[in-house]
Design an enzyme around this catalytic site. Structure first.
Site, PDB file in Angstrom:
ATOM      1  N   GLY A  31       0.812  -1.220   0.000  1.00 44.30           N
ATOM      2  CA  GLY A  31       0.000   0.000   0.000  1.00 44.30           C
ATOM      3  C   GLY A  31       0.840   1.262   0.000  1.00 44.30           C
ATOM      4  N   ALA A  32       0.181   2.402   0.357  1.00 47.60           N
ATOM      5  CA  ALA A  32       0.787   3.733   0.202  1.00 47.60           C
ATOM      6  C   ALA A  32       1.321   3.825  -1.233  1.00 47.60           C
ATOM      7  CB  ALA A  32       1.876   3.980   1.234  1.00 47.60           C
ATOM      8  N   LEU A  33       0.423   3.569  -2.152  1.00 54.70           N
ATOM      9  CA  LEU A  33       0.813   3.373  -3.554  1.00 54.70           C
ATOM     10  C   LEU A  33       1.286   4.667  -4.211  1.00 54.70           C
ATOM     11  CD1 LEU A  33      -2.001   0.947  -4.782  1.00 54.70           C
ATOM     12  CD2 LEU A  33       0.179   0.410  -3.672  1.00 54.70           C
ATOM     13  N   ALA A  35       3.479   6.036  -8.163  1.00 56.51           N
ATOM     14  CA  ALA A  35       3.540   5.711  -9.596  1.00 56.51           C
ATOM     15  C   ALA A  35       4.389   4.466  -9.887  1.00 56.51           C
ATOM     16  CB  ALA A  35       4.070   6.907 -10.376  1.00 56.51           C
ATOM     17  N   HIS A  37       4.320   1.617  -8.083  1.00 49.51           N
ATOM     18  CA  HIS A  37       3.366   0.502  -7.995  1.00 49.51           C
ATOM     19  C   HIS A  37       2.435   0.498  -9.214  1.00 49.51           C
ATOM     20  CE1 HIS A  37       4.047   1.377  -3.558  1.00 49.51           C
ATOM     21  NE2 HIS A  37       4.363   0.112  -3.626  1.00 49.51           N
ATOM     22  N   GLN A  61       7.737  -9.301   8.055  1.00 43.68           N
ATOM     23  CA  GLN A  61       8.945  -8.900   7.338  1.00 43.68           C
ATOM     24  C   GLN A  61       9.600  -7.648   7.911  1.00 43.68           C
ATOM     25  OE1 GLN A  61       6.710  -8.328   3.558  1.00 43.68           O
ATOM     26  NE2 GLN A  61       8.080  -6.583   3.237  1.00 43.68           N
ATOM     27  N   GLN A 155      15.145  -8.375  -3.390  1.00 44.88           N
ATOM     28  CA  GLN A 155      13.841  -9.007  -3.186  1.00 44.88           C
ATOM     29  C   GLN A 155      13.382  -9.734  -4.451  1.00 44.88           C
ATOM     30  OE1 GLN A 155      10.435  -7.378  -0.764  1.00 44.88           O
ATOM     31  NE2 GLN A 155       9.762  -6.739  -2.785  1.00 44.88           N
TER      32      GLN A 155
HETATM   33  P1  AMP Z   1       6.069  -2.389  -1.602  1.00 53.33           P
HETATM   34  O1  AMP Z   1       4.673  -1.837  -1.494  1.00 53.33           O
HETATM   35  O2  AMP Z   1       7.132  -1.420  -1.206  1.00 53.33           O
HETATM   36  O3  AMP Z   1       6.201  -3.737  -0.955  1.00 53.33           O
HETATM   37  O4  AMP Z   1       6.308  -2.632  -3.150  1.00 53.33           O
HETATM   38  C1  AMP Z   1       5.454  -3.429  -3.914  1.00 53.33           C
HETATM   39  C2  AMP Z   1       6.078  -3.670  -5.273  1.00 53.33           C
HETATM   40  O5  AMP Z   1       6.284  -2.409  -5.923  1.00 53.33           O
HETATM   41  C3  AMP Z   1       7.462  -4.344  -5.177  1.00 53.33           C
HETATM   42  O6  AMP Z   1       7.590  -5.274  -6.238  1.00 53.33           O
HETATM   43  C4  AMP Z   1       8.394  -3.178  -5.355  1.00 53.33           C
HETATM   44  O7  AMP Z   1       9.664  -3.534  -5.873  1.00 53.33           O
HETATM   45  C5  AMP Z   1       7.632  -2.326  -6.354  1.00 53.33           C
HETATM   46  N1  AMP Z   1       8.107  -0.939  -6.298  1.00 53.33           N
HETATM   47  C6  AMP Z   1       8.307  -0.178  -5.195  1.00 53.33           C
HETATM   48  N2  AMP Z   1       8.818   1.017  -5.538  1.00 53.33           N
HETATM   49  C7  AMP Z   1       8.962   1.003  -6.892  1.00 53.33           C
HETATM   50  C8  AMP Z   1       9.452   1.942  -7.855  1.00 53.33           C
HETATM   51  N3  AMP Z   1       9.910   3.125  -7.502  1.00 53.33           N
HETATM   52  N4  AMP Z   1       9.443   1.582  -9.162  1.00 53.33           N
HETATM   53  C9  AMP Z   1       8.988   0.356  -9.554  1.00 53.33           C
HETATM   54  N5  AMP Z   1       8.516  -0.564  -8.695  1.00 53.33           N
HETATM   55  C10 AMP Z   1       8.502  -0.255  -7.384  1.00 53.33           C
END
Ligand code: AMP
Length: 284
Positions: A31-33, A35, A37, A61, A155
């Site tokens: 969450g806290a999406l 661009a 995501h 985690q 990851q």
């Molecule tokens: P998170 O919500 O941080 O667990 O991220 C969810 C997914 O979004 C993971 O696969 C992250 O690698 C991806 N993600 C996070 N930040 C970015 C970004 N700046 N650009 C592309 N993908 C991202």
């Protein structure tokens, strides 16, 4: 967009789609999406089929409970963003739904070397937590395609290994890191930065670019050390600056001039820990 809170309901819905041979693309998030995501949703949509996003802030985690407590939460905005991006399904489980047996005695995954370096070393237990939740999500969603961001380079490798361990027929698709106009990698944690910390944060990307610029065959220790000094001078508490083989994540001290390399940084600005990486032979 359809929202499911119960895995049973999600499962029944997806079973029906699978019967009709509709491929499923999956984007797991906390969450806290932003661009970044949303770009993953876009990648999944390009394939056609059905796009499923999950929002779940996974307690197992977080090796630092303060980080968990302060993790940003912007659900209404997230739902609007997903709907605008054309996401088909949002899975929004509770902790009880994901871990009905509780948070103790969870499975352990043999991640080998990957868990001993970088994020694995500095955040003990973090990748076990990632695998615990992603394994459950993958069993629930059974996607054909799993979309991950290169932003979390290690990851991506860990989850690819998990998919291999699980022996499932899911293709991992790694998508480019989305950045702000000054180069800062988009991250939910950026929401926790004050305006002055936000300005400071760009030095992580600047340092990665410095490493790319300085790269030449031979010993790399000196440029790594200069990068650490540079970040420290800008007020960061550095966990690591590393240059590693992009294929294996093995640290490289002497470069042969041809092995593909990735530079990775993790550093704190006050309380907020940021990570980023750059493939050193990429030209953009
Ligand atoms: P998170 O919500 O941080 O667990 O991220 C969810 C997914 O979004 C993971 O696969 C992250 O690698 C991806 N993600 C996070 N930040 C970015 C970004 N700046 N650009 C592309 N993908 C991202």
């Amino acid at each position: 967009m359809i929202l499911f809170k119960k895995s049973r309901d999600l499962h029944d819905f997806l079973k029906e789609k699978r019967r009709r041979d509709i491929p499923v693309g999956f984007v797991p998030t906390m969450g806290a999406l932003h661009a970044g995501h949303i770009s993953l949703i876009g990648e999944s949509r390009k394939k056609g089929g059905l796009t499923v996003c999950s929002i779940f802030v996974n307690p197992t985690q977080f090796n630092d409970s303060k980080d968990f407590d302060q993790y940003p939460y912007t659900l209404e905005k997230d739902i609007d963003g997903l709907e605008a991006a054309g996401c088909d399904v949002l899975f929004l489980p509770s902790v009880k739904e994901m871990y009905p047996e509780g948070l103790k005695n969870l499975p352990h995954f043999d991640l080998g070397f990957l868990e001993t370096v970088l994020e694995g070393k500095f955040r003990p237990g973090h990748f076990q937590g990632v695998c615990q939740v992603v394994e459950r999500l993958l069993k629930m969603v059974q996607p054909q395609f799993l979309y991950l961001g290169q932003k979390d380079f290690q990851q991506c490798m860990v989850i690819s290994k998990l998919v291999e361990i699980m022996g499932i027929d899911t293709r991992v698709v790694i998508c480019p890191t989305q950045r702000e106009s000054d180069g800062l990698a988009m991250s939910s944690r950026n929401l926790r930065l004050s305006p002055s910390e936000r300005e400071q944060a760009v030095y992580i990307h600047k340092t990665l670019r410095f490493l790319r610029q300085e790269l030449k065959p031979g010993y790399l220790d000196d440029m790594k050390e200069r990068a650490i000094q540079y970040l420290a001078a800008e007020g960061f508490r550095v966990d690591y600056v590393e240059i590693a083989e992009a294929e294996t994540l093995k640290p490289v001290t002497h470069w042969d001039g041809s092995t593909p390399l990735v530079a990775l940084i993790a550093a704190f600005i006050n309380e907020v820990r940021l990570i980023d990486n750059l493939l050193l032979q990429d030209s953009h």
